[in-house]
Write a protein that holds these residues in place. Sequence first.
Motif, short mmCIF file in Angstrom:
data_model
loop_
_atom_site.label_atom_id
_atom_site.label_comp_id
_atom_site.label_asym_id
_atom_site.label_seq_id
_atom_site.Cartn_x
_atom_site.Cartn_y
_atom_site.Cartn_z
N SER A 1 0.90 -1.11 0.12
CA SER A 1 -0.23 0.20 0.02
C SER A 1 0.89 1.23 0.06
O SER A 1 0.43 2.17 -0.76
CB SER A 1 -1.02 0.12 1.29
N ARG B 1 -8.68 -1.99 -1.95
CA ARG B 1 -7.06 -1.54 -1.87
C ARG B 1 -7.09 -0.34 -0.56
O ARG B 1 -5.84 -0.21 -0.02
CB ARG B 1 -6.51 -1.16 -3.08
N GLY C 1 -4.65 4.29 0.73
CA GLY C 1 -2.90 4.09 1.10
C GLY C 1 -2.60 4.48 2.39
O GLY C 1 -3.17 5.12 3.06
N LEU D 1 -6.30 0.94 4.06
CA LEU D 1 -6.01 -0.18 3.63
C LEU D 1 -6.73 -1.13 3.19
O LEU D 1 -6.77 -2.27 2.53
CB LEU D 1 -5.32 -1.15 4.76
#
Length: 439
Positions: A91, A313, A316, A354
């Motif tokens: 990430s 995802r 970040g 995350l």
Amino acid sequence: MTPTDTTASTLRARVARSAEWLALLAACLTIAWGPLAQGSAFGWGFSGLILLGSVTVALTLIATGLRGRLDLPNPLMTLSALAFLGWVWFSASSAPDRLEGLRWAGIWTAAIGTALSVHALARTHARQQTVLTAFLLSGGAAVTLALLQQQGQLIPGFTYLDGVPEKILTGPYFHPSHYSGYLITVAALTSTVLLNTRPGWHTLPVLALAAGAQYTNLFTDGSSIPAVMLAAGVPVIVWAWKHRPWAGVTLSAAALAAAAWVVITLTTPAGQAQFNALKGQFGIESQSLEGFVQGREDIHWFGVSMWEAHQYRGSGVGQWGTEYQRYRPEPAEGIASTYVNYAHSDALQVAAELGLIGAALLAFTLLVSLIGRGWTPLAMTGAAALPVYLFTGLYDSHLSAIPGTMIGAYVLILGARALRPAPPARLEVPAPTPVDLSF
């Protein structure tokens, strides 16, 4: 095996043992640094925690290589934790602000890596006592700093909020709520030690630390005040599970019922009015329950919006501070118009940064950490602290945004383990009686 081989083997074992102790002492220094360096929230404390955690991991790997084997009683948890760290670094490599992503990947590595180091190294009573002592001394220092603040004695070089100490106490932390979140660990640890050790020279100091934690907690005016009080009581349930499982089941059910009753009561106008009338007696001065709930709803809206935009995802690791501002409502009013430094929810913090994959890996790691813990004070403290931190994780981010608290909490939750059984005593075989062959 020749005498030379035996000597070399003995020397290597001694060097490996010394390296393990050095790694364990580095872990203890990391545990102490986290909270005492102003919660490791500022540049020098933040960087120092990454450095110490990295040194701990490196020394652990060196010691493991010297010994030639790795003692992990919970390999499933270890693999899950390593998978989570792998996802964190992936990430960070693709985060919009890569530098901030790498910095926070370092914090997660320091916290999880130190926890895994303790998990691998603290396999004897002496080693667990060393880690336990580091926690108690760190907690004692933190409470002492808060009491010194109350007397107007501040630490040169530390940054303080306005109102310290006239209205609030922060201990070594910058913010009183962050200090209160750290006290969850101290409260759970002191209660566990008092319940599971015989009275001795340590009893009075630990009692004083337990009282100091609760006393200074009342001057934080933070949302974690009730959680610190709760953390002092949950070890009783864990103690019951150890000695009388049926009592543990009963107390657990009673605690859940009481929690449900409190939540239901606080949703009613009468319950909210009663809470607002009594909150001052518990050190909560600054806001009403309605204001607190509304404020959290406003902040959580950012976390939900970030997660919905990056479901799998995430945006970040370490990206909350910049990315959440893309989701400000129009027109932005109240808290939504101010700077919000983190999600004020562990679940939303991890999910927003995350994604579902990172959140699932961390949740699974925490769940399987309960396997094979044993009944040592460190293991029981982690078992007591985990549900309290999960509770505060509904409205705060102690396990995902406050580095000084993350390090201690993850060591207790993930690093605790059962003691390795002592090797059986070697039986001395009597020498055979010589046979008289004379006639």
